[in-house]
Design a protein around this motif. Structure first.
Motif, PDB file in Angstrom:
ATOM      1  N   THR A   1       0.878  -1.173   0.000  1.00  0.00           N
ATOM      2  CA  THR A   1       0.000   0.000   0.000  1.00  0.00           C
ATOM      3  C   THR A   1       0.913   1.220   0.000  1.00  0.00           C
ATOM      4  OG1 THR A   1      -1.765  -1.161   1.185  1.00  0.00           O
ATOM      5  CG2 THR A   1      -1.802   1.239   1.240  1.00  0.00           C
ATOM      6  N   PHE A   2       0.782   2.053  -1.030  1.00  0.00           N
ATOM      7  CA  PHE A   2       1.766   3.113  -1.233  1.00  0.00           C
ATOM      8  C   PHE A   2       1.118   4.304  -1.928  1.00  0.00           C
ATOM      9  CE2 PHE A   2       1.628   0.106  -4.624  1.00  0.00           C
ATOM     10  CZ  PHE A   2       1.837   0.799  -5.803  1.00  0.00           C
ATOM     11  N   HIS A   3       1.780   5.444  -1.815  1.00  0.00           N
ATOM     12  CA  HIS A   3       1.300   6.671  -2.452  1.00  0.00           C
ATOM     13  C   HIS A   3       1.892   6.773  -3.855  1.00  0.00           C
ATOM     14  CE1 HIS A   3      -0.344  10.763  -2.500  1.00  0.00           C
ATOM     15  NE2 HIS A   3       0.765  11.090  -3.152  1.00  0.00           N
ATOM     16  N   VAL A   4       1.038   7.077  -4.826  1.00  0.00           N
ATOM     17  CA  VAL A   4       1.500   7.196  -6.213  1.00  0.00           C
ATOM     18  C   VAL A   4       1.384   8.645  -6.670  1.00  0.00           C
ATOM     19  CG1 VAL A   4       0.854   4.827  -6.757  1.00  0.00           C
ATOM     20  CG2 VAL A   4      -0.785   6.670  -7.185  1.00  0.00           C
ATOM     21  N   GLU A   5       2.248   8.998  -7.621  1.00  0.00           N
ATOM     22  CA  GLU A   5       2.280  10.337  -8.193  1.00  0.00           C
ATOM     23  C   GLU A   5       2.052  10.257  -9.701  1.00  0.00           C
ATOM     24  OE1 GLU A   5       2.379  13.172  -6.716  1.00  0.00           O
ATOM     25  OE2 GLU A   5       2.810  12.503  -4.672  1.00  0.00           O
ATOM     26  N   PRO A   6       1.532  11.326 -10.316  1.00  0.00           N
ATOM     27  CA  PRO A   6       1.261  11.307 -11.760  1.00  0.00           C
ATOM     28  C   PRO A   6       2.529  11.062 -12.579  1.00  0.00           C
ATOM     29  CG  PRO A   6       0.216  13.199 -10.719  1.00  0.00           C
ATOM     30  CD  PRO A   6       1.110  12.594  -9.691  1.00  0.00           C
ATOM     31  N   ALA A   7       2.361  10.240 -13.640  1.00  0.00           N
ATOM     32  CA  ALA A   7       3.426   9.967 -14.617  1.00  0.00           C
ATOM     33  C   ALA A   7       4.620   9.223 -14.021  1.00  0.00           C
ATOM     34  CB  ALA A   7       3.890  11.250 -15.296  1.00  0.00           C
ATOM     35  N   GLN A   8       4.473   8.698 -12.813  1.00  0.00           N
ATOM     36  CA  GLN A   8       5.520   7.869 -12.214  1.00  0.00           C
ATOM     37  C   GLN A   8       5.159   6.399 -12.409  1.00  0.00           C
ATOM     38  OE1 GLN A   8       8.441   9.301 -10.600  1.00  0.00           O
ATOM     39  NE2 GLN A   8       7.536  10.915 -11.856  1.00  0.00           N
ATOM     40  N   THR A   9       6.147   5.581 -12.655  1.00  0.00           N
ATOM     41  CA  THR A   9       5.904   4.169 -12.941  1.00  0.00           C
ATOM     42  C   THR A   9       6.360   3.310 -11.768  1.00  0.00           C
ATOM     43  OG1 THR A   9       6.105   4.493 -15.333  1.00  0.00           O
ATOM     44  CG2 THR A   9       6.431   2.260 -14.504  1.00  0.00           C
ATOM     45  N   TYR A  10       5.528   2.334 -11.426  1.00  0.00           N
ATOM     46  CA  TYR A  10       5.805   1.424 -10.316  1.00  0.00           C
ATOM     47  C   TYR A  10       5.803   0.003 -10.880  1.00  0.00           C
ATOM     48  CZ  TYR A  10       4.562   5.706  -7.953  1.00  0.00           C
ATOM     49  OH  TYR A  10       4.512   7.030  -7.561  1.00  0.00           O
ATOM     50  N   THR A  11       6.872  -0.744 -10.598  1.00  0.00           N
ATOM     51  CA  THR A  11       7.087  -2.036 -11.246  1.00  0.00           C
ATOM     52  C   THR A  11       7.168  -3.153 -10.217  1.00  0.00           C
ATOM     53  OG1 THR A  11       8.314  -0.937 -13.031  1.00  0.00           O
ATOM     54  CG2 THR A  11       8.544  -3.330 -12.833  1.00  0.00           C
TER      55      THR A  11
END
Length: 323
Positions: free
Chosen positions: A252-262
């Protein structure tokens, strides 16, 4: 450099004769697409169901030689509280635990292809590399997200499976939960339950699931490892959960626009037909794969496919004068 390496993982063969691509989403065609785009390596086969599942999906992993028939006497001895065991007197391939399951949630809402606005959806079976690549772009409550996934069953280490899930929030920020799952609560067609005596446990950062077929008592053992990284390749902390019939890596994590999480996930499978101690074999195979890294294991599988094609061509050339 990191971006180029990740892009290379998802790059399909440039010779389109090796590719089979499906566009869009049609529940009525799903069972056929899952079968046509299945991945196989001689040891096991995996249907091409979407990772998050749907009402039209029929995910399945089948293992060479693992057959079972459930007779009435077996059902009586295999009764488990809350789980029905249905009789099926005809032998059939046993559906093994689903190692490719994924669950994606945003602010507590599970997202799937049926409850989001579909913007784009393709699945490409790359028969040269031996991979299935999926691109799913969707919108939910004004949030646009791109998800790409890749999975393979190794032709180099045939007991090993790999999966990559890449998520990019295009125009929003917020809290996301990603779960990479091995689901052991599976049944064959008609609700036939071949697997009983399921146990799970944790071995450091590896998770293990062991189960047994109800008729032949074949033991199946799955081991899995997964990690999640951000755009800078920094690991994101998560939790590991061993359920009664499932293994879960959860972040469970915070995401930001246009950032990629793999997310990278490696899974190994051995049965008692392969070795009397399948769990030990799973740990050894998984440790080797994790140490080498998923990209290296994928490269090794691709090279093995190339070698098989080369040997096949030589054999055909050698024997062609006699035909």
């Amino acid at each position: 450099m990191l971006t180029k390496m990740r892009e290379a993982i998802f790059e399909c063969c440039t010779d389109t004769r090796w590719l089979f691509t499906t566009d869009g989403w049609d529940p009525d065609r799903e069972h056929g697409i899952e079968a046509v785009c299945a991945l196989v390596n001689g040891y096991c086969g995996v249907r091409a169901a979407v990772e998050e599942g749907s009402t039209a999906s029929n995910p399945a992993t089948f293992v060479n030689g693992i057959f079972g028939a459930v007779h009435e006497l077996v059902t009586q001895g295999a009764e488990i509280s809350g789980f029905q065991v249905t009789a099926a007197p005809t032998p059939e391939l046993v559906k093994a635990p689903d190692w490719s399951r994924m669950r994606l949630s945003v602010e507590g809402v599970s997202l799937g292809i049926e409850n989001t606005q579909l913007l784009a959806h393709t699945r490409t079976l790359d028969m040269r590399r031996g991979v299935l690549v999926r691109v799913w772009r969707f919108r939910h409550e004004k949030r646009t997200t791109l998800l790409r996934s890749l999975r393979f069953v190794s032709l180099d280490a045939r007991h090993l499976f790999g999966q990559v899930i890449e998520i990019t929030p295009e125009d929003w920020s917020g809290e996301m939960t990603l779960e990479a799952i091995v689901e052991g609560d599976v049944t064959n067609e008609g609700g036939v339950r071949h697997l009983t005596e399921t146990h799970t446990r944790r071995e450091q950062d590896r998770l293990l699931l062991s189960t047994r077929t109800s008729e032949k008592k074949y033991a199946l053992c799955f081991g899995t490892w997964a990690c999640l990284t951000n755009n800078e390749n920094i690991s994101i902390d998560g939790v590991q959960e061993c359920g009664d019939r499932s293994l879960v890596h959860r972040w469970t994590f915070h995401v930001e626009p246009a950032q990629t999480y793999t997310c990278e996930k490696l899974t190994a499978l051995f049965t008692s037909r392969d070795d009397p101690e399948p769990e030990q074999c799973v740990l050894e195979q998984l440790n080797l794969a994790v140490d080498a890294g998923l990209p290296a294991m994928l490269d090794a599988s691709t090279r093995a496919r190339s070698e098989e094609r080369r040997v096949g061509k030589e054999c055909r050339s050698r024997w062609s004068p006699y035909h």
